[in-house]
Design a protein around this motif. Structure first.
Motif, PDB file in Angstrom:
ATOM      1  N   ASN A 112      36.761  35.751  75.248  1.00 37.05           N
ATOM      2  CA  ASN A 112      35.784  35.977  74.191  1.00 37.05           C
ATOM      3  C   ASN A 112      36.086  35.170  72.935  1.00 37.05           C
ATOM      4  N   CYS A 113      35.043  34.804  72.224  1.00 36.16           N
ATOM      5  CA  CYS A 113      35.169  34.103  70.951  1.00 36.16           C
ATOM      6  C   CYS A 113      34.036  34.586  70.055  1.00 36.16           C
ATOM      7  N   THR A 114      34.374  35.118  68.896  1.00 37.74           N
ATOM      8  CA  THR A 114      33.356  35.498  67.921  1.00 37.74           C
ATOM      9  C   THR A 114      33.447  34.531  66.745  1.00 37.74           C
ATOM     10  N   TYR A 115      32.359  34.378  66.035  1.00 37.06           N
ATOM     11  CA  TYR A 115      32.313  33.409  64.950  1.00 37.06           C
ATOM     12  C   TYR A 115      31.548  33.960  63.762  1.00 37.06           C
ATOM     13  N   ASN A 118      25.604  33.686  72.112  1.00 34.62           N
ATOM     14  CA  ASN A 118      24.863  34.916  71.884  1.00 34.62           C
ATOM     15  C   ASN A 118      24.798  35.132  70.370  1.00 34.62           C
ATOM     16  N   THR A 126      25.257  38.809  68.823  1.00 36.14           N
ATOM     17  CA  THR A 126      26.610  39.354  68.714  1.00 36.14           C
ATOM     18  C   THR A 126      27.578  38.339  68.099  1.00 36.14           C
ATOM     19  N   THR A 127      27.051  37.207  67.659  1.00 36.06           N
ATOM     20  CA  THR A 127      27.834  36.083  67.110  1.00 36.06           C
ATOM     21  C   THR A 127      29.074  35.820  67.959  1.00 36.06           C
ATOM     22  N   SER A 128      28.826  35.587  69.245  1.00 38.02           N
ATOM     23  CA  SER A 128      29.921  35.305  70.166  1.00 38.02           C
ATOM     24  C   SER A 128      29.506  34.222  71.159  1.00 38.02           C
ATOM     25  N   PRO A 161      31.264  33.734  74.733  1.00 40.28           N
ATOM     26  CA  PRO A 161      32.310  33.956  75.730  1.00 40.28           C
ATOM     27  C   PRO A 161      32.361  32.815  76.749  1.00 40.28           C
ATOM     28  N   CYS A 181      38.083  27.552  70.864  1.00 39.62           N
ATOM     29  CA  CYS A 181      36.663  27.714  70.563  1.00 39.62           C
ATOM     30  C   CYS A 181      36.459  27.108  69.175  1.00 39.62           C
TER      31      CYS A 181
END
Length: 111
Positions: A35-38, A71, A74-76, A78, A94
């Motif tokens: 997972n990677c959120t930003y 996405n 969800t500001t992600s 994956p 990422c």
């Protein structure tokens, strides 16, 4: 014979001043999701995944077994790796574009 492998994940996001590192372990042949959120003010963010093998340079990931979908709700973004191989052991990055948000100048010493 099942071989265990470790994936080291390093998230480097611009506009965030944060970096998280974690090790993820899975077995050969499995599917794994990293997972990677930003965080960004851009309405159209561009995110990229890079893989860096031991003693190698980060390289842009573009292979059929690797899949990443942005996405925005969800500001992600994956990353899913299918049919995991021992050769997938690496550090994964990422990156959010633009990755450079400041102008840098060269300092010179006056005589």
């Amino acid at each position: 014979m099942n071989l265990s492998l470790s994936l080291s994940l390093s998230l480097s996001l611009s506009l965030c001043n944060c970096s998280k590192t974690r090790v993820q372990t899975a077995f050969e042949g499995e599917t794994v999701t990293i997972n990677c959120t930003y965080s960004t003010t851009s309405s159209f963010p561009y995110l990229f995944w890079y893989q860096q093998e031991i003693k190698g340079y980060p390289r842009y990931m573009f292979e059929e077994r690797f899949d990443a979908n942005l996405n925005t709700s969800t500001t992600s973004v994956p990353l899913t790796i299918k049919n995991l191989r021992v050769s997938d052991s690496a550090v994964y990055y990422c990156a959010l574009r633009p990755t450079v948000t400041e102008t840098h100048s060269t300092l010179t010493q006056k005589p």
